[in-house]
Design an enzyme around this catalytic site. Structure first.
Site, PDB file in Angstrom:
ATOM      1  N   ASP A  59     -29.458  35.603 -51.770  1.00  0.00           N
ATOM      2  CA  ASP A  59     -30.274  34.733 -50.921  1.00  0.00           C
ATOM      3  C   ASP A  59     -30.888  33.643 -51.781  1.00  0.00           C
ATOM      4  OD1 ASP A  59     -32.462  33.806 -49.060  1.00  0.00           O
ATOM      5  OD2 ASP A  59     -31.789  35.520 -47.899  1.00  0.00           O
ATOM      6  N   THR A  63     -35.488  30.247 -46.564  1.00  0.00           N
ATOM      7  CA  THR A  63     -36.374  30.745 -45.502  1.00  0.00           C
ATOM      8  C   THR A  63     -36.645  32.233 -45.691  1.00  0.00           C
ATOM      9  OG1 THR A  63     -34.543  31.240 -43.998  1.00  0.00           O
ATOM     10  CG2 THR A  63     -35.550  29.067 -43.790  1.00  0.00           C
ATOM     11  N   ALA A 101     -26.202  34.691 -44.269  1.00  0.00           N
ATOM     12  CA  ALA A 101     -26.926  33.465 -44.649  1.00  0.00           C
ATOM     13  C   ALA A 101     -26.424  32.278 -43.830  1.00  0.00           C
ATOM     14  CB  ALA A 101     -26.725  33.176 -46.139  1.00  0.00           C
ATOM     15  N   GLN A 103     -27.812  28.144 -42.014  1.00  0.00           N
ATOM     16  CA  GLN A 103     -28.777  27.239 -41.385  1.00  0.00           C
ATOM     17  C   GLN A 103     -28.814  27.718 -39.932  1.00  0.00           C
ATOM     18  OE1 GLN A 103     -30.802  25.024 -39.389  1.00  0.00           O
ATOM     19  NE2 GLN A 103     -28.717  24.528 -38.693  1.00  0.00           N
ATOM     20  N   TYR A 169     -24.663  23.408 -34.517  1.00  0.00           N
ATOM     21  CA  TYR A 169     -24.777  24.796 -34.989  1.00  0.00           C
ATOM     22  C   TYR A 169     -23.715  25.665 -34.308  1.00  0.00           C
ATOM     23  CZ  TYR A 169     -26.854  29.530 -35.177  1.00  0.00           C
ATOM     24  OH  TYR A 169     -27.072  30.894 -35.323  1.00  0.00           O
ATOM     25  N   ASN A 198     -29.423  37.128 -28.526  1.00  0.00           N
ATOM     26  CA  ASN A 198     -30.700  36.662 -29.097  1.00  0.00           C
ATOM     27  C   ASN A 198     -31.394  37.847 -29.759  1.00  0.00           C
ATOM     28  OD1 ASN A 198     -29.923  34.747 -26.876  1.00  0.00           O
ATOM     29  ND2 ASN A 198     -31.622  33.645 -27.776  1.00  0.00           N
ATOM     30  N   GLY A 302     -30.244  20.124 -22.378  1.00  0.00           N
ATOM     31  CA  GLY A 302     -29.226  20.867 -23.121  1.00  0.00           C
ATOM     32  C   GLY A 302     -29.470  22.361 -23.192  1.00  0.00           C
TER      33      GLY A 302
HETATM   34  P1  NAD Z   1     -32.930  33.845 -41.325  1.00  0.00           P
HETATM   35  O1  NAD Z   1     -33.251  32.408 -41.566  1.00  0.00           O
HETATM   36  O2  NAD Z   1     -34.044  34.823 -41.285  1.00  0.00           O
HETATM   37  O3  NAD Z   1     -31.900  34.340 -42.415  1.00  0.00           O
HETATM   38  C1  NAD Z   1     -31.014  33.478 -43.088  1.00  0.00           C
HETATM   39  C2  NAD Z   1     -31.144  33.767 -44.566  1.00  0.00           C
HETATM   40  O4  NAD Z   1     -30.175  32.977 -45.265  1.00  0.00           O
HETATM   41  C3  NAD Z   1     -32.525  33.388 -45.141  1.00  0.00           C
HETATM   42  O5  NAD Z   1     -33.030  34.473 -45.897  1.00  0.00           O
HETATM   43  C4  NAD Z   1     -32.240  32.184 -46.031  1.00  0.00           C
HETATM   44  O6  NAD Z   1     -33.118  32.116 -47.135  1.00  0.00           O
HETATM   45  C5  NAD Z   1     -30.799  32.424 -46.413  1.00  0.00           C
HETATM   46  N1  NAD Z   1     -30.082  31.201 -46.769  1.00  0.00           N
HETATM   47  C6  NAD Z   1     -30.080  30.035 -46.088  1.00  0.00           C
HETATM   48  N2  NAD Z   1     -29.312  29.127 -46.738  1.00  0.00           N
HETATM   49  C7  NAD Z   1     -28.820  29.763 -47.839  1.00  0.00           C
HETATM   50  C8  NAD Z   1     -27.970  29.360 -48.904  1.00  0.00           C
HETATM   51  N3  NAD Z   1     -27.472  28.111 -48.976  1.00  0.00           N
HETATM   52  N4  NAD Z   1     -27.653  30.253 -49.857  1.00  0.00           N
HETATM   53  C9  NAD Z   1     -28.178  31.518 -49.820  1.00  0.00           C
HETATM   54  N5  NAD Z   1     -28.992  31.946 -48.840  1.00  0.00           N
HETATM   55  C10 NAD Z   1     -29.309  31.082 -47.862  1.00  0.00           C
HETATM   56  O7  NAD Z   1     -32.056  33.909 -39.975  1.00  0.00           O
HETATM   57  P2  NAD Z   1     -31.567  35.154 -39.119  1.00  0.00           P
HETATM   58  O8  NAD Z   1     -32.110  34.984 -37.764  1.00  0.00           O
HETATM   59  O9  NAD Z   1     -31.799  36.429 -39.850  1.00  0.00           O
HETATM   60  O10 NAD Z   1     -29.997  34.860 -39.026  1.00  0.00           O
HETATM   61  C11 NAD Z   1     -29.034  35.581 -39.775  1.00  0.00           C
HETATM   62  C12 NAD Z   1     -27.659  35.214 -39.270  1.00  0.00           C
HETATM   63  O11 NAD Z   1     -27.508  35.606 -37.906  1.00  0.00           O
HETATM   64  C13 NAD Z   1     -27.364  33.718 -39.308  1.00  0.00           C
HETATM   65  O12 NAD Z   1     -26.008  33.540 -39.717  1.00  0.00           O
HETATM   66  C14 NAD Z   1     -27.546  33.282 -37.868  1.00  0.00           C
HETATM   67  O13 NAD Z   1     -26.780  32.139 -37.561  1.00  0.00           O
HETATM   68  C15 NAD Z   1     -27.052  34.501 -37.139  1.00  0.00           C
HETATM   69  N6  NAD Z   1     -27.577  34.642 -35.774  1.00  0.00           N
HETATM   70  C16 NAD Z   1     -28.908  34.864 -35.564  1.00  0.00           C
HETATM   71  C17 NAD Z   1     -29.377  35.032 -34.264  1.00  0.00           C
HETATM   72  C18 NAD Z   1     -30.843  35.307 -33.966  1.00  0.00           C
HETATM   73  O14 NAD Z   1     -31.205  35.480 -32.782  1.00  0.00           O
HETATM   74  N7  NAD Z   1     -31.727  35.361 -34.958  1.00  0.00           N
HETATM   75  C19 NAD Z   1     -28.488  34.966 -33.177  1.00  0.00           C
HETATM   76  C20 NAD Z   1     -27.139  34.725 -33.431  1.00  0.00           C
HETATM   77  C21 NAD Z   1     -26.680  34.587 -34.741  1.00  0.00           C
END
Ligand code: NAD
Length: 344
Positions: A59, A63, A101, A103, A169, A198, A302
């Site tokens: 990580d 974030t 990981a 955005q 996204y 979600n 949207g």
């Molecule tokens: P989050 O932001 O808590 O976790 C993402 C993590 O990735 C963070 O710890 C951040 O520091 C790290 N990160 C970001 N850019 C990075 C990089 N360049 N190199 C290394 N680490 C990096 O988000 P989350 O909600 O836990 O999401 C996790 C995954 O699940 C993501 O791929 C997101 O698209 C997917 N997702 C989440 C949801 C939701 O409801 N939260 C729904 C569908 C999909």
């Protein structure tokens, strides 16, 4: 070297009984969880650790937070796009890479689609290239059932529904699935895309796809109004983060079908229950034991009207949500209250 590192392009088809037997008798290997200091990734780390895997979290802490990383999990601070991350995979003897990981902010992706693609597309490609060179057995990708389908024609949405993402996204997540499919066909790297609904639960922040749970909870704790956009009857499928973590564990060994389309390696991860924003506010007020006034704001352009996922494919492999939405939201509310030092 773990026995399961041999990559084969042959189709893997096993009965469910054989799968469970395999899981129980298997020598647990090493797993790399990208985004392991984030909301979902930290729970994925814990699920693998508890199942006896050796877990490394990667990580960049953009974030994520160090304190999210569970005990017994090694954290490597690096960027998924870096050459050193590729080196880590080359030398790490990882049987599985679980790629969380990203955005994750839909609105930011609209404002900065280049930034979104740099992380969500180029970052993924760096990991895929390193994983196929290192003969990683399986690559699990956190996709999103909340964005890849766009406004669905039928609800609950099956994996085979048309994919019409309406944000950069969503496009980057769908593109990720296409890359996984392509790497399976060309290189034999087994890819599984988990299309999360979600996701809510402890450690979530307000920026993810189920950010409304964190936003409403904090406003309830502060005794402030809840803002509902539109008529509040837009629906989502809220899935608890512990259930998503168990889906990731299952995805490490799930039998794969012949890769004819991206849907063959994809699994929806949701409850199949539609919950409106109005209902969500009501359940959270019950969890808080306090009511806050609700103010209406214009519908956001949207914004999807409905979303809810049909997860029968995953349920057929013995996965299902462990608890009710009410229990999960109560637990999440308590966690947010403790974190913010405002216990009700
Ligand atoms: P989050 O932001 O808590 O976790 C993402 C993590 O990735 C963070 O710890 C951040 O520091 C790290 N990160 C970001 N850019 C990075 C990089 N360049 N190199 C290394 N680490 C990096 O988000 P989350 O909600 O836990 O999401 C996790 C995954 O699940 C993501 O791929 C997101 O698209 C997917 N997702 C989440 C949801 C939701 O409801 N939260 C729904 C569908 C999909």
């Amino acid at each position: 070297m773990p026995a399961a590192r041999i990559v084969s392009r042959a189709v893997v088809v096993r009965s469910h009984a054989t799968l469970i037997e395999g899981l129980m008798s298997k020598d647990k290997g090493r797993v790399l969880v990208t985004g392991g200091a984030g909301f979902i990734g930290s729970h994925v780390c814990a699920a693998f650790r508890d199942a006896g895997w050796s877990v490394v979290a990667l990580d960049d802490l953009s974030t994520g937070k160090i304190e999210n990383v569970p005990d017994g999990v090694k954290l490597i601070e690096d960027d998924i796009r870096s050459a050193s991350t590729a080196d880590l995979i080359h030398g790490g003897d990882f049987e599985v890479v679980s790629h969380q990981a990203a955005q994750v902010d839909v609105r930011l992706s609209v404002a900065r689609p280049d930034h979104d693609a740099a992380l969500n597309v180029m970052g993924l490609l760096n990991l895929l290239e390193a994983s196929r060179a290192a003969e990683v057995r399986r690559f699990v990708f956190a996709s999103s059932g909340g964005v890849v389908y766009g406004e669905p024609e039928t609800v609950p949405v099956p994996e085979t529904a048309p994919k019409r993402p309406l944000s950069p996204y969503g496009v980057s997540k769908l593109m990720g699935e296409h890359y996984l499919h392509c790497y399976r066909v060309i290189h034999g790297l087994e890819g599984v895309s988990l299309r999360y609904a979600n996701v809510y639960g402890p450690r979530q922040d307000p920026h993810g796809e189920a950010g409304v749970v964190a936003i409403f909870s904090r406003r309830l704790l502060e005794g402030q109004r809840l803002t509902v956009f539109g008529d509040g009857e837009q629906t989502r499928d809220y899935v608890y983060v512990g259930d998503v973590a168990r889906a990731n564990l299952a995805a490490a060994d799930v039998p794969l079908r012949d890769p004819e389309s991206i849907d063959d390696g994809a699994f929806n991860v949701g409850t199949g229950v539609e919950t409106s924003v109005n209902s969500l506010a009501h359940i959270l007020m019950q969890a808080a034991g306090a009511a806050s006034p609700v103010e209406r704001a214009p519908a956001r352009p949207g914004e999807l009207l409905r979303n809810c996922l049909d997860s029968s494919r995953l349920r057929a492999l013995d996965w299902e949500p462990a608890g009710s939405l009410t229990d999960g939201l109560s637990h999440t509310f308590e966690w947010i209250a403790q974190e913010s030092g405002r216990c009700p």
